[in-house]
Design a protein around this motif. Structure first.
Motif, PDB file in Angstrom:
ATOM      1  N   GLY A 310      67.018  67.566  76.216  1.00  0.00           N
ATOM      2  CA  GLY A 310      67.507  66.384  75.549  1.00  0.00           C
ATOM      3  C   GLY A 310      68.556  65.357  76.224  1.00  0.00           C
ATOM      4  O   GLY A 310      68.903  65.721  77.361  1.00  0.00           O
ATOM      5  N   TYR A 311      68.349  64.064  76.131  1.00  0.00           N
ATOM      6  CA  TYR A 311      69.145  62.910  76.751  1.00  0.00           C
ATOM      7  C   TYR A 311      70.261  62.500  75.752  1.00  0.00           C
ATOM      8  O   TYR A 311      69.987  62.101  74.780  1.00  0.00           O
ATOM      9  CB  TYR A 311      68.038  62.146  77.145  1.00  0.00           C
ATOM     10  N   GLU A 312      71.528  62.613  76.354  1.00  0.00           N
ATOM     11  CA  GLU A 312      72.593  62.106  75.423  1.00  0.00           C
ATOM     12  C   GLU A 312      72.994  60.648  75.725  1.00  0.00           C
ATOM     13  O   GLU A 312      73.431  60.043  76.517  1.00  0.00           O
ATOM     14  CB  GLU A 312      73.949  63.028  76.010  1.00  0.00           C
ATOM     15  N   LEU A 317      74.050  60.692  69.138  1.00  0.00           N
ATOM     16  CA  LEU A 317      72.409  60.287  69.375  1.00  0.00           C
ATOM     17  C   LEU A 317      71.812  60.581  70.492  1.00  0.00           C
ATOM     18  O   LEU A 317      72.129  60.573  71.793  1.00  0.00           O
ATOM     19  CB  LEU A 317      72.230  58.864  69.418  1.00  0.00           C
ATOM     20  N   ILE A 318      70.998  62.198  70.436  1.00  0.00           N
ATOM     21  CA  ILE A 318      70.511  62.570  71.464  1.00  0.00           C
ATOM     22  C   ILE A 318      69.036  62.896  70.950  1.00  0.00           C
ATOM     23  O   ILE A 318      68.393  63.790  70.387  1.00  0.00           O
ATOM     24  CB  ILE A 318      71.015  64.062  71.736  1.00  0.00           C
ATOM     25  N   PRO A 319      68.244  62.045  71.851  1.00  0.00           N
ATOM     26  CA  PRO A 319      66.796  62.205  71.750  1.00  0.00           C
ATOM     27  C   PRO A 319      66.398  63.451  72.600  1.00  0.00           C
ATOM     28  O   PRO A 319      66.987  63.921  73.538  1.00  0.00           O
ATOM     29  CB  PRO A 319      66.137  60.860  72.474  1.00  0.00           C
ATOM     30  N   GLY A 351      61.568  64.250  69.112  1.00  0.00           N
ATOM     31  CA  GLY A 351      62.736  63.926  67.985  1.00  0.00           C
ATOM     32  C   GLY A 351      63.988  63.295  68.594  1.00  0.00           C
ATOM     33  O   GLY A 351      64.282  63.139  69.677  1.00  0.00           O
ATOM     34  N   VAL A 352      65.119  63.453  67.637  1.00  0.00           N
ATOM     35  CA  VAL A 352      66.408  62.948  67.906  1.00  0.00           C
ATOM     36  C   VAL A 352      67.408  63.608  66.960  1.00  0.00           C
ATOM     37  O   VAL A 352      67.054  63.967  66.145  1.00  0.00           O
ATOM     38  CB  VAL A 352      66.565  61.496  67.585  1.00  0.00           C
ATOM     39  N   GLU A 353      68.439  64.219  67.622  1.00  0.00           N
ATOM     40  CA  GLU A 353      69.633  65.013  67.142  1.00  0.00           C
ATOM     41  C   GLU A 353      70.690  63.903  66.641  1.00  0.00           C
ATOM     42  O   GLU A 353      71.100  63.000  67.390  1.00  0.00           O
ATOM     43  CB  GLU A 353      70.286  65.711  67.921  1.00  0.00           C
ATOM     44  N   LEU A 354      71.132  63.865  65.479  1.00  0.00           N
ATOM     45  CA  LEU A 354      72.194  63.091  64.924  1.00  0.00           C
ATOM     46  C   LEU A 354      73.277  63.701  64.709  1.00  0.00           C
ATOM     47  O   LEU A 354      73.244  64.726  64.068  1.00  0.00           O
ATOM     48  CB  LEU A 354      71.421  62.122  63.871  1.00  0.00           C
ATOM     49  N   GLU A 363      68.692  66.520  62.549  1.00  0.00           N
ATOM     50  CA  GLU A 363      67.625  66.180  63.425  1.00  0.00           C
ATOM     51  C   GLU A 363      66.417  65.899  62.674  1.00  0.00           C
ATOM     52  O   GLU A 363      66.135  66.417  61.569  1.00  0.00           O
ATOM     53  CB  GLU A 363      67.664  67.199  64.473  1.00  0.00           C
ATOM     54  N   GLY A 365      62.246  65.256  63.957  1.00  0.00           N
ATOM     55  CA  GLY A 365      61.068  65.428  64.852  1.00  0.00           C
ATOM     56  C   GLY A 365      59.663  65.397  64.481  1.00  0.00           C
ATOM     57  O   GLY A 365      59.725  65.710  63.163  1.00  0.00           O
TER      58      GLY A 365
END
Length: 507
Positions: A310-312, A317-319, A351-354, A363, A365
């Motif tokens: 994941g990229y913060e 918001l972490i895709p 996906g993305v984490e919220l 999340e 995805g």
């Protein structure tokens, strides 16, 4: 006597006029009492404040000029008092220190803060509601146990292919959490169970028991590891596509699970990897005539390895990108119908984490997944994947849970490879009053079979509603009603109604 206090309401023009009037008054006193002015020396401290005691001595003798032009000080006399005015020499020009000293500190500052007209008390916090507070639990060493037991009486009606069954049954539900209270690391054990006993009518009892443990290890350098283990016992549902048709008692299923994962932060990057193992065992099923059918050929072990990066962009918001590889091995390489059902599975998604606090988290995805089998007669299953798990709180006291899940479910029917399940679930919980909570649940599950499958597609609709009345911290009154419809394209539909009331004991 008191001095002028209400200075904040004076405008600069009024304040200047007030100062001039004081100066004129002082001059008149000087003219009428010249002898007194010469016989009463004046101290600097008396000049600085008109409210200072007349007996005050000079703060600094070096500040008093020497010679015939020196400012005299005022000494104690029968006419001295709080209202005695300081007397200056005839033509002596006051110094910068003396100028304005006739006014006290509040008079000099014209923009002082006004006192509030009505003193406001700090807002009071709402008093805690004992009915909604978390129970203290039972302390066992460094652990806290919080058990909950619900006893309910229920009624159920099932309709399938023109047959109707109605039963009344008692159900005991148990839920408990055991949480460690350690300074570092944490162990969480969760237990859920349901036991049913028919008291009238016909219908299959459906026991269910689950226990899961999660040991979190807080390692150095922003690294966290998890070791998990669990056990799940349940009776296969009659509406399950893999259930044995016309069975009086379906198979009891036992699932043993274990796994480990590790997660680490690399600045703005976040990486994790894990492995999971699940062992599934099926017992014999019982037919209506009392004979048993062995289902041991369905016993299997499944293993999955997964990884995520994941990229913060921000803490909220972490895709991410995720991939997994799985392997399924059956105890019997060839089942009772002569098919080799062991195989492999592959999947990937983005996906993305919220995480927006209490308002929205979860999340979402999308991706792709496929499953292959060792037997060439069983066609591969592949599908697009849409997964989501969101918890939304639009208002205080209202929680909305939205879930999307796409999964591949292998089949045990002869010549059938399996189906793809697309499930949408929603749940709304609203606090109607301080001690009354309402819950509404709903879901749609679409079972999509391959085009060459002899089994037609089917859709399952579920809905339920319930009320929970918190009598006190340790006792709740519950009520539920639910409905389930299984719609099939080529065969008859099935329906189920259920309603019940119960008492929940909490500790």
């Amino acid at each position: 006597m008191g001095h002028w206090k209400d200075t904040s309401s004076l405008t600069p023009l009024r304040a200047a006029g007030f100062a001039v009037s004081i100066a004129l008054t002082v001059g008149a006193v000087f003219a009428s009492q010249p002898a007194v002015a010469q016989s009463m020396p004046v101290s600097n401290s008396a000049i600085r404040s008109s409210n200072a005691p007349v007996t005050a001595a000079a703060e600094d003798e070096s500040d008093i000029p020497e010679g015939p032009t020196a400012i005299p000080t005022i000494t104690e006399s029968p006419t001295s008092g709080a209202n005695a005015a300081p007397i200056a020499a005839g033509d002596q020009k006051p110094s910068d220190e003396t100028t304005g000293a006739i006014l006290d500190e509040d008079m000099i500052r014209l923009n002082t803060r006004e006192a509030p007209l009505d003193e406001r008390l700090p807002s009071r916090k709402p008093e805690p509601n004992p009915a909604t507070e978390e129970t203290p639990g039972i302390h066992i060493g460094t652990f806290v146990l919080r058990p909950t037991v619900t006893q309910s009486i229920n009624t159920e009606t099932q309709k399938d292919a023109g047959t109707k069954q109605t039963r009344a049954f008692l159900e005991t539900d148990m839920h408990a959490t055991l949480t460690s209270d350690w300074a570092l690391h944490q162990l969480l054990v969760t237990t859920d169970g349901a036991w049913q006993k028919n008291v009238s009518g016909e219908g299959e009892e459906q026991p269910d028991f689950r226990i899961n443990g999660d040991l979190r290890l807080d390692l150095p350098q922003d690294t966290t590891a998890h070791i998990i283990g669990g056990y799940h016992f349940y009776r296969e549902d009659t509406d399950d596509p893999n259930a044995l048709q016309n069975a009086d008692k379906q198979s009891d299923v036992q699932e043993f699970s274990t796994g480990a994962s590790i997660e680490r932060d690399f600045g703005i990057l976040r990486g994790s990897t894990g492995i999971d193992l699940v062992r599934t065992i099926y017992s014999d099923a019982t037919l209506a005539d009392g004979t048993t059918v062995s289902l041991s050929d369905r016993n299997e072990t499944n293993g999955t390895i997964r990884g995520r990066i994941g990229y913060e962009l921000s803490p909220a918001l972490i895709p991410f990108v995720e991939a997994n590889v799985g392997k399924t091995v059956y105890d019997q390489s060839v089942d009772s119908a002569g098919f080799r059902r062991s195989g492999d599975s592959y999947g990937a998604k983005v996906g993305v984490e919220l995480d927006m606090g209490e308002k929205l988290r979860g999340e979402v995805g999308i991706g792709y997944e496929t499953a292959t089998f060792d037997d060439d007669r069983l066609s591969d299953i592949d599908t697009a994947v849409v997964d989501a798990q969101l918890l939304w709180s639009p208002l205080r006291g209202t929680d909305i849970n939205i879930g999307l899940l796409t999964s591949i479910n292998p089949s045990t029917t002869a010549g059938e490879s399996g189906y793809v399940s697309h499930a949408l679930t929603t749940g709304v919980t609203h606090q109607l009053r301080d001690n009354l909570t309402g819950t509404v649940l709903g879901g749609i599950t679409y079972r999509d079979y391959p085009s060459d499958s002899p089994t037609s597609d089917e859709t399952v609709y579920t809905t339920s509603a319930g009320l929970t009345w918190n009598i006190n911290r340790y006792l709740d009154l519950t009520s539920t009603i639910g409905y389930e419809l299984t719609s099939r394209k080529t065969s008859s539909d099935s329906e189920q109604w259920r309603a019940g009331v119960g008492l929940k004991l909490k500790r």
